[in-house]
Design a protein around this motif. Sequence first.
Motif, short mmCIF file in Angstrom:
data_model
loop_
_atom_site.label_atom_id
_atom_site.label_comp_id
_atom_site.label_asym_id
_atom_site.label_seq_id
_atom_site.Cartn_x
_atom_site.Cartn_y
_atom_site.Cartn_z
N PHE A 19 -6.32 7.96 8.65
CA PHE A 19 -5.48 8.51 7.59
C PHE A 19 -6.20 8.48 6.26
N HIS A 23 -7.21 12.04 4.88
CA HIS A 23 -6.11 12.42 3.99
C HIS A 23 -6.28 11.83 2.60
N THR A 24 -6.28 10.50 2.50
CA THR A 24 -6.30 9.85 1.20
C THR A 24 -7.60 10.10 0.45
#
Length: 287
Positions: A19, A23-24
């Motif tokens: 993630f 994403h981050t």
Amino acid sequence: MQKQKTAYLLMAIPAVVFFFVFHTYPALQGIFYSFTDWRGYGDYNFVGLKNYFNVFKDDRALHAYLFTFKFAIVTTILVNVISLLIAMGLNSKIKFQKTLRAIYFLPNILSILIIGYIFNFLFSQLIPLLGEKLGIEVLTNNILGNPDLAWWGIVIVAVWQSVAFNTILYLAGLVTIPSDVYEAASIDGAGTWRKFWSITFPMIAPFFTINMVLAMKSFLMVFDQIIAMTGGGPGQSTESISLLIYRGGFEGGEFAYQSANAVIYFIVIVVISVFQIRVLQRREVDM
């Protein structure tokens, strides 16, 4: 117990890592570049808030925002009205209820791009041909080629596909209403309309809130339907914010500028979603 906690932690670590990586970190990187003049390649210099100020001066960006808001509001209203009507029909005692539910959900599992290309063919080829054969002049024109009507073609496709998911959520809400409540209302002489406003709608209000928020958020990020059907045209009449950010950032050498646009748009979507939740949840309490 300690070994169990360790096992849970070890299982969660890969998901957290993926993630963060996919994403981050890209999101943080985009925010960082929004304060530079980077074009997507080469060197860059820090320009502070210049990109953010320029977004509000950009007529093309403002037009894209207006189009996106108009599209999202109209489509969200249509989807929820149609979904609720279908859900109420499917929740009634009719034959082949489960089969009909499955059929109504089919559009939701189809690829948005494929659906867009199919409807593009229908609007540009099949419908005008049928209009000529039937002598219906209104149908002979391709609405996707009309700057004033093209967005309605996208609305039709978006509504057709999105109704399925919203219908399922409304059905989940309708089955929670006890049948004896309706029976008591019938004994008191309540009609269909009174039952809806006094029983059905208040009791499915939480599901209405969820549908409104999810639908608005989804339509504010409209991209695939436009790519498949109009490409943002004719001209820039159907260019959404997502499409503008994509084209300017990856095709127009405006990576940093469109990163700032993306940050602003992210904030706008969050603000709208929070506003919707607060207003609609307050309405739930009032009901």
